[in-house]
Design a protein around this motif. Structure first.
Motif, short mmCIF file in Angstrom:
data_model
loop_
_atom_site.label_atom_id
_atom_site.label_comp_id
_atom_site.label_asym_id
_atom_site.label_seq_id
_atom_site.Cartn_x
_atom_site.Cartn_y
_atom_site.Cartn_z
N TYR A 1 0.86 -0.98 0.40
CA TYR A 1 -0.05 0.09 -0.55
C TYR A 1 0.53 1.49 0.20
O TYR A 1 0.37 2.49 -0.43
N MET B 1 0.15 5.13 -5.09
CA MET B 1 -0.71 4.19 -3.69
C MET B 1 -0.58 5.10 -2.72
O MET B 1 -1.29 4.66 -1.84
N THR B 2 0.59 5.96 -1.95
CA THR B 2 1.43 6.26 -0.39
C THR B 2 -0.19 7.18 -0.53
O THR B 2 -1.03 7.50 0.51
N THR C 1 -3.58 5.78 -0.63
CA THR C 1 -3.68 4.55 1.18
C THR C 1 -3.73 5.71 1.96
O THR C 1 -4.70 5.91 3.59
#
Length: 576
Positions: A419, A425-426, A429
């Motif tokens: 993740y 993607m960070t 998240t």
């Protein structure tokens, strides 16, 4: 793609013949074939012969032994509905068994008239592969150049047409794997004589399409460009400059009712979208939607040009930001129409956003109702006031903490932290953590640096706990600040709706309300509205005489109106 019969799952006959062929039992098969009391022409559950079974299992020795003992099976086709017409040569080609292809050709296998016409090989519900029925088409679609060369060398017809009228060149256009289709197309054209090439390119199928036209009809633009490039003829060249010519025979509309231009303008996808009665009912709705979007766009742009963008957005009585959403809705609908005409798959993208905006605009049209109108004002004020300011602050915080998380995890093994594998993607998240949609995704069976938990706790305290509650407090404050004036603003919006509708009603349907000045003895070119006002009478109030005087005058006006109406009625009765 390879077509395989489901032999393993079918119930085989009790005869040991098929058992030996299926298990590649060479000794048993030879013994059975040598016996005189055994019928070698028996067929299995799929109406296949023992030669078909041997070829499917790739047993060259058994296949050659069967051909030696029963040569008549070499061109014997399968007779079941699903695999009807499939010969041993078809199977050898599908298996890409070059040795068996040569063996069958040396023994005189038919490559000219053999056709696989079962439901497995023709377009339909049961179709597993459409390879054009003929052996050469099978080989070309499989992509085996050696087999294609060998079959053409043994006089396999290049101009053979299947039940749909497609030649081997048509079949290559229909293949999804374009890379091998290009090379195979060029190979076949190179193996043809100069006399064959023009005639093969011009063969049309049952729909009247040549390979070039079929590429356009199926939307195979890469294949179309490739075929068009093959038709290019250099006329002269000078250094890096060249002059080339292209054949317009099948492209322009001159004496051709199915030219490339006609096919492009009459898109297949558009045609297939409207076939049933329900499709045409949907078409009517789509046309209404498109025309409505155009009307909205034109009217709103004219109004915007008159008052300017700033006043257009700030005009609360006219709906504030909602007219701007209407413009976005109209533009998205027009974009979806253009994409449909161009047969673009991305048509769903603008359409989905248009649907969302369209439903949101119901709030704009619901402002005519007293209860819903107040909420429309509240949403507008909070959305473009508190929420925008809050989102700006949250965006800065999320970006900052995203960089913090990304720097911490980039030094770790990212396979354990998917993740946080990259910045995008960070960021996703981090946003999900802020909304409470996700717990911090860490592998609890492996050690994680304590710094990660420290940053996570600070993030949840500051963004999730503090800022979300701050938004709630801001919205609550705005609600109690706006609600006292909401009813007044709703009345203004209600009046704006009436004026908006009045402007769009045809002139011959409009009826003027009020009292003409001629009926009151005033100016003939003016209209009046009568309002009866009753002021409270109190002792010592200096306004009392004015009130009585006003009431006397109004009573006199009402009496005069009554007389005028009676005189008008008596005059009309006299005339009648």
């Amino acid at each position: 793609m390879h077509v395989t019969m489901d032999i393993d799952k079918t119930r085989r006959p009790k005869e040991e013949f098929f058992k030996a062929a299926h298990l590649n039992d060479t000794n048993s098969m030879k013994a059975l074939l040598m016996s005189e009391d055994f019928d070698p022409c028996i067929r299995g559950d799929l109406e296949e012969t023992i030669l078909h079974t041997a070829l499917f299992n790739g047993n060259k020795e058994i296949a050659e032994f069967i051909l030696d003992r029963i040569p008549a099976l070499i061109d014997e086709p399968i007779t079941s509905d699903k695999y009807r017409g499939e010969t041993p040569m078809h199977i050898a080609v599908l298996k890409q068994d070059m040795e068996m292809v040569k063996e069958l050709l040396n023994r005189g296998a038919d490559v000219i008239t053999s056709r696989a016409t079962g439901s497995c090989f023709v377009p339909g519900e049961d179709c597993q592969c459409y390879y054009g029925e003929f052996v050469l088409s099978f080989a070309a679609c499989i992509g085996n150049e050696e087999i294609v060369r060998t079959l053409i060398k043994h006089n396999a017809p290049l101009d053979a047409r299947d039940s749909l009228g497609n030649t081997v060149l048509h079949l290559l256009v229909l293949q999804e794997e374009a890379s091998h289709a290009y090379s195979m197309y060029d190979l076949i054209m190179s193996l043809m004589t100069e006399k064959q090439q023009p005639s093969l390119d011009c063969i049309t199928n049952n729909d009247g399409y040549t390979p070039l036209k079929l590429a356009v009809a199926e939307g195979q633009m890469e294949m179309f460009n490739h075929l068009l490039e093959k038709q290019k003829k250099p006329y002269w060249r000078m250094g890096t400059v060249s002059y080339c010519t292209y054949d317009l025979t099948s492209i322009d509309t001159w004496e051709d009712q199915k030219s490339v231009l006609d096919i492009i303008t009459k898109s297949k996808d558009t045609k297939e979208s409207y076939q049933t009665k329900e499709d045409y009912v949907r078409l009517v709705g789509e046309l209404i939607t498109v025309v409505g979007a155009l009307i909205i766009l034109i009217s709103e742009l004219i109004f915007l040009s008159k008052i300017g963008l700033k006043n257009y957005l700030a005009n609360t009585s006219n709906g504030g930001p909602y007219p701007l959403l209407l413009i976005c809705y109209s533009l998205l609908i027009i974009a979806a129409v253009v994409m449909r005409l161009l047969s673009e798959d991305e048509e769903a993208f603008p359409m989905s956003f248009a649907l969302i905006i369209g439903w949101c605009n119901t709030i704009y049209f619901a402002r005519g109702f007293k209860t819903l109108g107040k909420f429309s004002i509240l949403i507008q004020k909070i959305l473009f006031g508190d929420l925008m300011h809050w989102c700006s602050l949250v965006f800065i915080c999320i970006i900052g903490f995203t960089f913090a998380f990304y720097i911490l995890f980039v030094t770790l093994d990212l396979t354990d932290y998917p993740y946080f594998r990259n910045f995008a993607m960070t960021l996703r998240t981090t946003f999900e953590l802020m909304m409470g949609l996700l717990d911090i995704p860490l592998p609890y069976d492996k050690p994680t640096p304590s710094n990660v938990f420290v940053i996570y706790i600070l993030y949840m305290l500051f963004v999730y706990l503090l800022l979300l509650n701050l938004l709630i407090a801001m919205m609550d404050d705005s609600y109690w600040r706006i609600i006292p004036e909401a009813e007044l603003l709703w009345k203004v919006q209600f009046a704006a709706v009436i004026l908006l509708l009045e402007q769009r009603v045809p002139a011959f349907l409009k009826v003027r309300s009020g009292i003409p000045g001629s009926s009151l003895g005033f100016d003939d070119d003016k209209w009046y509205i009568g309002v009866e006002e009753i002021l409270p009478e109190t002792e010592g109030d200096t306004s009392a005489p004015i009130q009585r005087h006003y009431n006397v005058k109004w009573n006199r006006v009402r009496k005069n109106l009554g007389k005028i109406i009676k005189m008008k009625e008596s005059a009309e009765s006299t005339i009648l």
